[in-house]
Design an enzyme around this catalytic site. Sequence first.
Site, PDB file in Angstrom:
ATOM      1  N   GLU A 161       0.831  -1.214   0.000  1.00  0.00           N
ATOM      2  CA  GLU A 161       0.000   0.000   0.000  1.00  0.00           C
ATOM      3  C   GLU A 161       0.862   1.261   0.000  1.00  0.00           C
ATOM      4  OE1 GLU A 161      -4.207  -1.477   1.848  1.00  0.00           O
ATOM      5  OE2 GLU A 161      -2.779  -0.575   3.250  1.00  0.00           O
ATOM      6  N   GLU A 268      -5.852  -6.902  -1.876  1.00  0.00           N
ATOM      7  CA  GLU A 268      -6.535  -6.914  -0.584  1.00  0.00           C
ATOM      8  C   GLU A 268      -7.977  -6.463  -0.761  1.00  0.00           C
ATOM      9  OE1 GLU A 268      -4.802  -4.837   2.677  1.00  0.00           O
ATOM     10  OE2 GLU A 268      -2.747  -5.400   2.166  1.00  0.00           O
ATOM     11  N   ASP A 280     -14.362 -11.447  20.922  1.00  0.00           N
ATOM     12  CA  ASP A 280     -13.429 -11.056  21.979  1.00  0.00           C
ATOM     13  C   ASP A 280     -13.589  -9.573  22.276  1.00  0.00           C
ATOM     14  OD1 ASP A 280     -11.961  -9.664  19.916  1.00  0.00           O
ATOM     15  OD2 ASP A 280     -10.929 -11.543  19.447  1.00  0.00           O
ATOM     16  N   ASN A 284     -13.164  -4.358  16.497  1.00  0.00           N
ATOM     17  CA  ASN A 284     -12.916  -4.630  15.085  1.00  0.00           C
ATOM     18  C   ASN A 284     -12.804  -3.335  14.286  1.00  0.00           C
ATOM     19  OD1 ASN A 284     -13.050  -7.447  15.459  1.00  0.00           O
ATOM     20  ND2 ASN A 284     -15.287  -7.353  15.438  1.00  0.00           N
TER      21      ASN A 284
END
Length: 455
Positions: A161, A268, A280, A284
């Site tokens: 990137e 990606e 968890d 995110n």
Amino acid sequence: MNYLLPLFSLLPVFAIGQCLQGVDLSYVNAIEAAGGVYRDTAGVRVDPYEYFARRGADLARLRLWHTPGNTASACGEPITTGRLTDVLAAARGASSAGMALNLAVHYSDYFVDPGKQQRPLAWAGLTGQALQDSIYQYTYRVLEALHAQGTDPAILAVGNETTNGFVDEGKRTNGFEWATDAGKFNAGLRAVRDFNTAAGATVKTAIHLTESYAPYGLREFTEAGVTDFDVIGLSYYPNYSPRVSVADLGALIHELQTQSGKEVMIFETGFSHDNVDGADDYANFIGDNGEVVGHPATPAGQRDFLLELNREVCAAGGTAVIYWEPAWISSGLCDAWGEGSSYENASWFDYDGYALPAFDFLEADATVAVPAYGQVAVRSSVFPNPVTDNRLHVKSERPVKNWRLLDMSGREVARGNQPGRGTLFAVDTERCPRGIHFLQLETDAGRAVHRVILQ
């Protein structure tokens, strides 16, 4: 944004050949070492490399960091994932399962992206030829190590990137300085060419850009003299490009491929199957899937996004779609920011480790009639799109003799004809399944297609 084609364009149809499908499996070794377990759809524990390959993955992408131990994890230990020994082990696992390798060399001790491209600590203070020599020798040695165990990569990306800098001294990047950055890129690219000559190998070279920078980046790279690469890799996340549709991306791919003559691949992409924090306490980083991609954040929506993306990329002349970290499930793995996974809501496993429908993407046949990119044959429009009232209106400058509505697999779900009055008419979609479709129109000037969404 629409990079190339007006929304009303009606384009010839052609049947595309299958292009490659891949997965980034960079964290797999560390996840399994930290207690992560992968299961198939029936709940049977599987070897992830073997399972991804068996389901149809052609490529395994792996990222390489220089000395990740210079970075401490959120658990207070030096990071060991992504170092050369880890990558060599992953390359053996992926290659033995039958997948080709796509190596993403970060030229950093840890993650680089459009906002940061910090060089490894080992290269601090180096400038000019000394820095270029370090990039060259490092790249060459990595290839030698992979070659020694029989796992030459199919593709090596010089950088990850690299939208706003490359091998920078500071932590935050602030744009390219081509007087020095061109030499850095070319040092890495030259190392691959020299290795191929010495080893009799055929490793392709790549640069990796974000889709937002790519239309301008190709020109900047070319003007700077960075041209000796084979592949343009793109990142495309609806979460980070909320107004860029899959069709927009297809237009961009066609534009890049036409202008450069290079292969264009999606290196990606990512799409969440739900938008909660998941399994968890590690938050995110993909919280939604943008504003214009017509698929919900569900397991089926994630699969359908990938099927649409694959079809569009292949139709536009792209040669691969690689999903980023589909195996990053929650485990005891610690990265620099947390323990667990900040991506399990976009992985291809549910929170109990069972495989999700996204794996269907790897098994999809990409041979279906879809819009090709080329000269506009007939001008027309369809509205509303998405269709919300079960009637799709069609307006064409030339009479439409027949029409067919195809679903994502190319199966016909409706058809009709409009003898003598086919320049303005409506298609009844009430009995058609919801989702992405292709409306195929037949005129005296030839066949053409519109993408439509039935909601």
